[in-house]
Design an enzyme around this catalytic site. Structure first.
Site, mmCIF file in Angstrom:
data_model
loop_
_atom_site.group_PDB
_atom_site.id
_atom_site.type_symbol
_atom_site.label_atom_id
_atom_site.label_comp_id
_atom_site.label_asym_id
_atom_site.label_seq_id
_atom_site.Cartn_x
_atom_site.Cartn_y
_atom_site.Cartn_z
ATOM 1 N N GLN A 52 0.344 53.416 88.756
ATOM 2 C CA GLN A 52 1.672 53.992 88.959
ATOM 3 C C GLN A 52 2.436 53.205 90.022
ATOM 4 O O GLN A 52 2.400 53.535 91.200
ATOM 5 C CB GLN A 52 1.533 55.453 89.383
ATOM 6 C CG GLN A 52 2.846 56.127 89.645
ATOM 7 C CD GLN A 52 3.137 57.214 88.668
ATOM 8 O OE1 GLN A 52 2.241 57.754 88.050
ATOM 9 N NE2 GLN A 52 4.391 57.552 88.526
ATOM 10 N N PHE A 53 3.128 52.157 89.603
ATOM 11 C CA PHE A 53 3.877 51.329 90.549
ATOM 12 C C PHE A 53 5.028 52.095 91.200
ATOM 13 O O PHE A 53 5.473 51.756 92.289
ATOM 14 C CB PHE A 53 4.397 50.051 89.879
ATOM 15 C CG PHE A 53 5.577 50.256 88.974
ATOM 16 C CD1 PHE A 53 6.867 50.101 89.453
ATOM 17 C CD2 PHE A 53 5.391 50.592 87.635
ATOM 18 C CE1 PHE A 53 7.960 50.291 88.614
ATOM 19 C CE2 PHE A 53 6.472 50.773 86.797
ATOM 20 C CZ PHE A 53 7.756 50.626 87.285
ATOM 21 N N THR A 54 5.487 53.178 90.572
ATOM 22 C CA THR A 54 6.626 53.920 91.122
ATOM 23 C C THR A 54 6.282 54.654 92.422
ATOM 24 O O THR A 54 7.180 55.158 93.096
ATOM 25 C CB THR A 54 7.188 54.926 90.098
ATOM 26 O OG1 THR A 54 6.172 55.859 89.739
ATOM 27 C CG2 THR A 54 7.708 54.204 88.861
#
Length: 152
Positions: A78-80
């Site tokens: 989850q890069f966010t």
């Protein structure tokens, strides 16, 4: 490295209408990798995760770890988690590691957690449009950041 750890009674990941990972009783972990992250960050975080005592004992107190209950993990990239929202209304993800660094670290984290738990960790698909279904237990949700170890 950042992780959102959710105690769940059920979690699953679906990509293109196919289930890629499904668990009962354990952790759904959303994992974000930053450019500065190193193997030491991953090892510290993995050990903290498997030793977190947030499952109930026979007295209803959070005294048991995922190892103690024989729990499972569904690990989702989850890069966010590195969204910066200081300016404007459109988040910037500049602090998130590029896929060529983040994907191997995500895969290595899965291997490390599997080894520590002595069971296979379930996964999403790195970079895919994933649909996550979960039943948060408690709810219990813990956020950890390896750049802020003194507070964890």
């Amino acid at each position: 490295m950042r992780a959102v750890i959710q105690r769940v009674t059920h979690a699953s990941c679906t990509v293109d209408n196919q289930i890629t990972g499904i668990i009962e009783d354990g952790f759904l972990i959303l994992l974000g990798v930053e450019d500065e992250d190193a193997k030491e960050d991953m090892e510290w975080l993995a050990n903290k995760i498997v030793n977190l005592r947030i499952f109930s004992d026979e007295n209803g107190l959070m005294n048991k770890s995922i190892q103690d209950i024989g729990g499972n993990i569904l690990l989702i990239s989850q890069f966010t988690l590195f969204a910066q929202t200081k300016k404007g209304n459109r988040p910037s993800f500049i602090r998130a590691a590029k896929p060529e660094k983040a994907k191997p670290m995500y895969q290595e984290m899965a291997h490390l957690l599997s080894r520590l738990l002595d069971k296979q960790v379930q996964l999403g698909i790195f970079g895919a449009d994933m649909k996550i279904d979960l039943r948060n237990d408690g709810p219990v949700t813990i956020i950890m950041n390896t750049k802020d170890k003194d507070n964890f």
